[in-house]
Design a protein around this motif. Structure first.
Motif, short mmCIF file in Angstrom:
data_model
loop_
_atom_site.label_atom_id
_atom_site.label_comp_id
_atom_site.label_asym_id
_atom_site.label_seq_id
_atom_site.Cartn_x
_atom_site.Cartn_y
_atom_site.Cartn_z
N PRO A 99 134.86 -10.31 35.55
CA PRO A 99 136.01 -9.42 35.77
C PRO A 99 136.05 -8.23 34.81
O PRO A 99 136.32 -7.09 35.23
CB PRO A 99 137.21 -10.34 35.56
N ALA A 100 135.81 -8.46 33.53
CA ALA A 100 135.86 -7.36 32.55
C ALA A 100 134.76 -6.34 32.82
O ALA A 100 134.98 -5.12 32.74
CB ALA A 100 135.73 -7.90 31.13
N TYR A 101 133.58 -6.83 33.17
CA TYR A 101 132.45 -5.93 33.45
C TYR A 101 132.69 -5.18 34.75
O TYR A 101 132.35 -3.99 34.87
CB TYR A 101 131.16 -6.73 33.51
N ALA A 102 133.29 -5.87 35.74
CA ALA A 102 133.59 -5.22 37.02
C ALA A 102 134.56 -4.06 36.82
O ALA A 102 134.41 -2.99 37.43
CB ALA A 102 134.15 -6.24 38.01
N ALA A 103 135.57 -4.26 35.95
CA ALA A 103 136.53 -3.18 35.68
C ALA A 103 135.82 -2.01 35.01
O ALA A 103 136.07 -0.84 35.34
CB ALA A 103 137.66 -3.70 34.80
N ALA A 104 134.96 -2.31 34.04
CA ALA A 104 134.21 -1.24 33.37
C ALA A 104 133.26 -0.56 34.35
O ALA A 104 133.04 0.66 34.27
CB ALA A 104 133.43 -1.83 32.19
N PRO A 127 133.89 3.05 26.85
CA PRO A 127 134.86 2.84 25.76
C PRO A 127 135.89 1.77 26.16
O PRO A 127 136.41 1.78 27.26
CB PRO A 127 135.52 4.21 25.60
N GLY A 128 136.15 0.89 25.29
CA GLY A 128 137.15 -0.15 25.55
C GLY A 128 136.60 -1.39 26.21
O GLY A 128 137.32 -2.39 26.32
N PHE A 129 135.33 -1.36 26.64
CA PHE A 129 134.79 -2.57 27.26
C PHE A 129 134.48 -3.60 26.19
O PHE A 129 133.88 -3.30 25.15
CB PHE A 129 133.51 -2.26 28.05
N ALA A 130 134.88 -4.79 26.47
CA ALA A 130 134.58 -5.92 25.57
C ALA A 130 134.53 -7.19 26.39
O ALA A 130 135.40 -7.42 27.24
CB ALA A 130 135.62 -6.03 24.47
N ASN A 131 133.53 -7.97 26.15
CA ASN A 131 133.43 -9.25 26.83
C ASN A 131 134.49 -10.20 26.26
O ASN A 131 134.53 -10.42 25.04
CB ASN A 131 132.03 -9.84 26.63
N PRO A 132 135.36 -10.76 27.10
CA PRO A 132 136.44 -11.62 26.60
C PRO A 132 135.94 -12.81 25.78
O PRO A 132 136.58 -13.20 24.79
CB PRO A 132 137.14 -12.09 27.89
N SER A 133 134.83 -13.39 26.19
CA SER A 133 134.30 -14.54 25.44
C SER A 133 133.84 -14.13 24.05
O SER A 133 134.05 -14.87 23.07
CB SER A 133 133.15 -15.18 26.21
#
Length: 211
Positions: A99-104, A127-133
């Motif tokens: 999900p986080a990568y899809a948003a980025a 900018p602002g992308f971060a893997n939640p894990s």
């Protein structure tokens, strides 16, 4: 008899003082030992929390690393599908992003990266992308470090209580030595030293944190 009476009264007064000092030392030693044991247990508890939290952080970091590798692999495959014009494969690969990568990825596409040379080379560089894990792993590592620091502080507190117990034992030694003397000056001096050390040690115990 008249000369012995003041001597006897003096000895009784000194004995009362010595007994009072011994009683205080006994209570204070028991309290100091109890607190030392309690803080030792607190140290073990905090070190245990630090260890278990560190394991959780490592598990989260491992998962995050696997997710990043998978996202990077799917993105590489997506680029190849884009180059080949295979929209069906592109759509399938996009569904496999985390999900986080899809948003980025969507934000990256909105920059028209194939036409804008100034766009980031991929979603992972947005900018602002971060893997939640990975973020969770960093948070857990910080928490584990805090637990470990608190455990070390608890250990130091336990050691301080042990040192105070040793000083209380020194007070007992001085009082026992004083009781061996019959010379008034020597006995008073030894008891005065014992009392001063007692007050110093009691103050030290009182200034330490308690559980």
């Amino acid at each position: 008899m008249s000369e012995q009476a003041p001597q006897e009264r003096w000895e009784k007064v000194v004995e009362i003082i010595e007994v009072s000092v011994l009683a205080i030392v006994a209570i204070a030693t028991a309290f100091s030992g109890y607190q030392g044991t309690q803080w030792g247990g607190e140290q073990a508890r905090l070190y245990g929390l630090a260890s278990s939290t560190r394991f959780e952080a490592e598990a989260a970091a491992t998962l995050g690393g696997q997710e990043l590798v998978a996202d990077a692999s799917f993105f590489t495959a997506w680029l190849q599908a884009h180059e080949a014009g295979d929209r069906e494969l592109q759509a399938m690969l996009e569904k496999r992003f985390t999900p986080a990568y899809a948003a980025a990825f969507r934000e990256w596409l909105a920059l028209d990266p194939f036409m804008d040379p100034g766009a980031p080379p991929g979603p992972g560089y947005m900018p602002g992308f971060a893997n939640p894990s990975m973020t969770k792993a960093a948070t857990l590592n910080a928490r584990a470090s805090a637990y470990f620091a608190e455990g070390t502080e608890a250990r130091e507190t336990a050691n301080k209580y042990v040192r105070q117990t040793v000083l209380f034992a020194s007070v007992l030694f001085l009082v026992a030595i004083a009781q061996r003397f019959r010379l008034r000056g020597v006995r008073i001096g030894a008891n005065a030293l014992a009392f001063a050390l007692l007050m110093y040690t009691v103050y030290g115990v009182g200034s330490l944190p308690r559980i």
